[in-house]
Design a protein around this motif. Structure first.
Motif, PDB file in Angstrom:
ATOM      1  N   ASN A 172     -32.895  22.096  -2.780  1.00 27.13           N
ATOM      2  CA  ASN A 172     -31.908  22.450  -1.841  1.00 27.13           C
ATOM      3  C   ASN A 172     -31.409  21.190  -0.736  1.00 27.13           C
ATOM      4  OD1 ASN A 172     -32.196  25.046  -3.152  1.00 27.13           O
ATOM      5  ND2 ASN A 172     -33.898  25.622  -1.835  1.00 27.13           N
ATOM      6  N   PHE A 173     -32.397  20.611  -0.351  1.00 24.05           N
ATOM      7  CA  PHE A 173     -32.034  19.381   0.473  1.00 24.05           C
ATOM      8  C   PHE A 173     -31.110  18.403  -0.266  1.00 24.05           C
ATOM      9  CE2 PHE A 173     -33.393  15.215   1.945  1.00 24.05           C
ATOM     10  CZ  PHE A 173     -32.826  15.215   3.213  1.00 24.05           C
ATOM     11  N   GLN A 176     -28.857  19.035  -2.440  1.00 22.67           N
ATOM     12  CA  GLN A 176     -27.646  19.630  -2.834  1.00 22.67           C
ATOM     13  C   GLN A 176     -26.782  19.620  -1.395  1.00 22.67           C
ATOM     14  OE1 GLN A 176     -29.140  23.530  -4.686  1.00 22.67           O
ATOM     15  NE2 GLN A 176     -27.589  23.066  -6.299  1.00 22.67           N
ATOM     16  N   GLN A 177     -27.388  19.955  -0.359  1.00 26.18           N
ATOM     17  CA  GLN A 177     -26.804  19.869   0.940  1.00 26.18           C
ATOM     18  C   GLN A 177     -26.512  18.346   1.458  1.00 26.18           C
ATOM     19  OE1 GLN A 177     -25.796  22.478   2.772  1.00 26.18           O
ATOM     20  NE2 GLN A 177     -26.425  23.664   0.968  1.00 26.18           N
ATOM     21  N   GLU A 208     -23.458  16.876  -1.014  1.00 23.06           N
ATOM     22  CA  GLU A 208     -22.461  18.087  -1.228  1.00 23.06           C
ATOM     23  C   GLU A 208     -21.219  17.368  -1.783  1.00 23.06           C
ATOM     24  OE1 GLU A 208     -20.547  21.896   0.960  1.00 23.06           O
ATOM     25  OE2 GLU A 208     -21.909  20.497   2.125  1.00 23.06           O
TER      26      GLU A 208
END
Length: 152
Positions: free
Chosen positions: A23-24, A26-27, A30
């Motif tokens: 998740n980290f 992907q952010q 981006e």
């Protein structure tokens, strides 16, 4: 130091099989297509931080992991490496062992890292890739069509 905090965060998440690193990433990445550009700036390839993270990862994968520290460090250049499905494949001794044995038996030597790099690139932005299925399909295809190996 920030580098050590990043290393411990990655080490903890990899150890518990978590998804927070995914998740980290992907952010953080981006705007990136498949490369982990920001991660590469934080822990450049060839740096002592990248090497330490790759060594931690290799230890967590165990002695059955056919990838060396350099190959793991190189795979970290792609966001797909941090995908939970990619990590699950690396942790599955049967799946990675089968793929490694096949690659060696057809004379492709250290080609598993090359295949994993291609899969890391392909799965970087995929919604729910199942890396074990992708690798199995590649191995099956190569098993039936040896000419395909010349493309690598």
């Amino acid at each position: 130091e920030f580098g050590q905090v990043l290393r411990m965060y990655l080490k903890l998440d990899f150890a518990v099989g978590g998804v927070s690193v995914w998740n980290f990433m992907q952010q953080l990445e981006e705007g990136s297509a498949c490369s982990a550009a920001c991660f590469n700036k934080l822990a450049p390839e060839g740096s002592s931080l990248r090497t330490a993270i790759a060594q931690d990862m290799q230890r967590m994968l165990g002695e059955g992991c056919p990838l060396d520290v350099g190959e793991i460090g190189s795979l970290m250049s792609y966001i797909g490496f941090f995908n939970p499905s990619f990590q699950a494949f690396l942790r599955n001794p049967d799946a990675i062992g089968h793929a490694h044995t096949f690659v060696e038996n057809v004379g492709f030597g250290r080609g598993l890292a090359t295949i994993l790099e291609a899969v890391a690139k392909l799965t970087g932005r995929a919604e729910h890739p199942v890396v074990a299925e992708i690798i199995a399909e590649i191995v099956d295809h190569f098993g039936f069509n040896a000419v395909t190996w010349t493309l690598f």
